[in-house]
Every structure is written in C-alpha cells, then in structure tokens.
Design an enzyme around this catalytic site. Sequence first.
Site, PDB file in Angstrom:
ATOM      1  N   THR A 283      10.961   1.655  34.728  1.00  0.00           N
ATOM      2  CA  THR A 283      10.646   2.813  33.884  1.00  0.00           C
ATOM      3  C   THR A 283       9.842   3.881  34.753  1.00  0.00           C
ATOM      4  O   THR A 283      10.154   5.012  34.307  1.00  0.00           O
ATOM      5  CB  THR A 283       9.380   2.182  32.864  1.00  0.00           C
TER       6      THR A 283
ATOM      7  N   THR B  30       8.621  -3.060  35.407  1.00  0.00           N
ATOM      8  CA  THR B  30       7.534  -3.962  35.305  1.00  0.00           C
ATOM      9  C   THR B  30       8.035  -5.165  34.709  1.00  0.00           C
ATOM     10  O   THR B  30       7.276  -6.330  34.902  1.00  0.00           O
ATOM     11  CB  THR B  30       6.389  -3.407  34.375  1.00  0.00           C
TER      12      THR B  30
HETATM   13  N1  ASP Z   1      12.393  -2.141  31.318  1.00  0.00           N
HETATM   14  C1  ASP Z   1      11.836  -1.677  32.293  1.00  0.00           C
HETATM   15  C2  ASP Z   1      11.945  -2.252  33.638  1.00  0.00           C
HETATM   16  O1  ASP Z   1      11.527  -3.541  33.705  1.00  0.00           O
HETATM   17  C3  ASP Z   1      10.137  -1.750  31.970  1.00  0.00           C
HETATM   18  C4  ASP Z   1       9.277  -1.125  33.054  1.00  0.00           C
HETATM   19  O2  ASP Z   1       9.561  -0.902  34.200  1.00  0.00           O
HETATM   20  O3  ASP Z   1       8.242  -1.138  32.590  1.00  0.00           O
HETATM   21  O4  ASP Z   1      12.825  -1.929  34.572  1.00  0.00           O
END
Ligand code: ASP
Length: 345
Positions: A21, A94
């Site tokens: 993200t 994340t």
């Molecule tokens: N879907 C994203 C990922 O894990 C979520 C994030 O980065 O917060 O790449």
Amino acid sequence: MMRPGILMESKKILLIATGGTIASRHTEKGLSPQITGKELLGYIPEAKDFCRIDVIQPFSLDSTNVYWKHWVLLGGLIREHYEEYDGFVICHGTDTMAYTAAALSYLIRHSAKPVVITGAQRPIDLPDTDARTNLLDSVRFASDVRSHDVCIVFGGMVIAGTRAKKERTKSYDAFSSINYPPVAVIQDRRIIFYIDDKGHDTAPVSFSDALNPKVFLYRMIPGSNGSDLDALMDRYDALIIESFGVGGIPDYGDSSFREAIRKWTSAGKVVVMATQVPNEGSDMSVYEVGHAVKNAYNIPESYDMTLEAVIAKTMWILGRTKNRTEFRELFYTSINHDLLFLPEI
Ligand code: ASP
C-alpha cells in the site's frame, strides 16, 4: 557522549522496495503498487540529514502475492549487500509483513546490522498518509548504532521480527507485539529503546537460503474431523494444528485426531500444536485433553511464539533437517526473541 536518538555520523542504508500500500496508487481496478522505491525516497527529504540511501526494487507486489520464494530472495539480497551498508529497510505490504519478518528472522541470524521492515495503511502520496512517518522512522531506526536484527517499524513502534501480528486492517496502529514488549518506540524523532541489548549476541551473522514450504496449517473448529488430515499427508512434511485455548485435542468418540497425529508422526512427519488464541500462548500440559496427546506422541507446541513465527520457523528448520530430534532442538531454540518459555528438550 551521544544522546539517545541523536546520530553522530551519516549511515549508509539500502532501501529494498517491494510494493504494498505504501507504494500504491488508485486505479480503476483498485489500489495497486506503482510508486517506485526512488519515488518513495522523494517523500522523506529529511532523511538526508542523517543517512545516505541507495534503492533497489526486486519486485513490486501487493504482499498478498508474497510467499516463501520472495523471503529467500530478500534474504539473499541482504546477504549480497551486507558488507556495503550499515542497515537495511524493506518497504513491504502490511498483509503478509509479519510472515516476511518472521521468515527473515530465521534466514538472517545474529545480525549486528538492522533489517527493518515497514509499510503503511495509506499510500505515500495521500495527504493523510502514515507512510511518510513510518518510512522516516524506519530509516532513522536503521541508522541508529543501537539497532540490530530483523524488526518491523510501524505506527511509532519497533517490534521484533518474530513477534509481530497484523491485528487491524485499517487503523495506523495495525501491528501488535505479541507476548513480548516492543523493542523500542519512536516519538518526535527520538528512539526510546525498551530492549537495548546490542552486543549481547556475539555470534557472527549467519544466512540461510533454504525453506521447506511443505507446511500445512490446520485450524480446528468444534466438530472438525481428524480423518480430513489423511488426504494431506502425502503432500506435506509438517502439520501445524491450531487448536483451542492453551491446547487440547478433541475426541468426539472416534479418536480421529489422535489417530491422525499417530499416522503423521509414525510416517516421520512433524506435527506441531499451536493455539488460535493470539495472546499468552499454549501449554498443553494444563488440561487432560492436551496432556494425554502431548505425552503419547511427544509433539512440540508453540508456547508463546506467534503463529507466523511457528510457520516460518517450521519451514526454516525443515529446510535444514527432517530429523525429529533436531527439529525439536531448533524449534525450542530462542531466535530473535521468538520464544521466552524454554522447555526442557
Ligand atoms: N494489500 C496490501 C499489501 O499487503 C496492504 C498493505 O500494504 O497495507 O500489499
């Protein structure tokens, strides 16, 4: 004398951008990682005051798509560049960050240099993003002489790489440190260490490049039938059973779980007991429903380790050995703060 949080010399940091993200833009199909590692750096010009940063970008993925091959790749990149840099910062999604942090904790041991993993809940180009703070905190932490080993820096907290769990899907404090205090907190550009143990581990850094992904995680629900596990036995080398509470194996009158554990263990496979409850860990000796199985099959249990750590540790150990005694010894060796409860082996 150096004051805590005040850095005396410019450190050399390698930023490894992998997507997530933090690096995403809105597209017609939803958020997708499109901002490059070099562009990410443009959002934290203050970092120039205390470090010099080089960037590499081995892949750009939503971390939903990150798995063991990427963990081996990241470990290999850090090994390749280890001597050139004072610290490493990996930008990562994340969703699977806790797994990557745990895996790298086993692939890179005894590192006197910090390997920091970070990301964000909101893309870095949005006005209300947490990304700039997280990234700047991460390079600050990676530049501090007191930092070492694999950790996650997120939401003002520094969490040992084996102790993180994503507990919130949207809030900026997405990660918790499970069954262990945070290594440090970062407030107003100051790093306050809770665990200031640099130099206690005098072993030289060591890298592994093998993981065995043939690990199956089975989450029990009331009424589950242990015979479902028979069909999986040929495809996996290890079975981790996420059972209830401190740990117990149900018996609905057919002994199906005991029978499954007997079959897996007598076929030379590893069976590990873990719990669905994230905090405070397992202890199968407490209740008759756990005690009897533990005694009969002598299977290891997670104790205070996180599920992410148990999964990554099992893959890592099975990448080295399939011997069950050696498995047990390594499983109950505390690595990067993953295990406080050290049972007699
Ligand atoms: N879907 C994203 C990922 O894990 C979520 C994030 O980065 O917060 O790449």
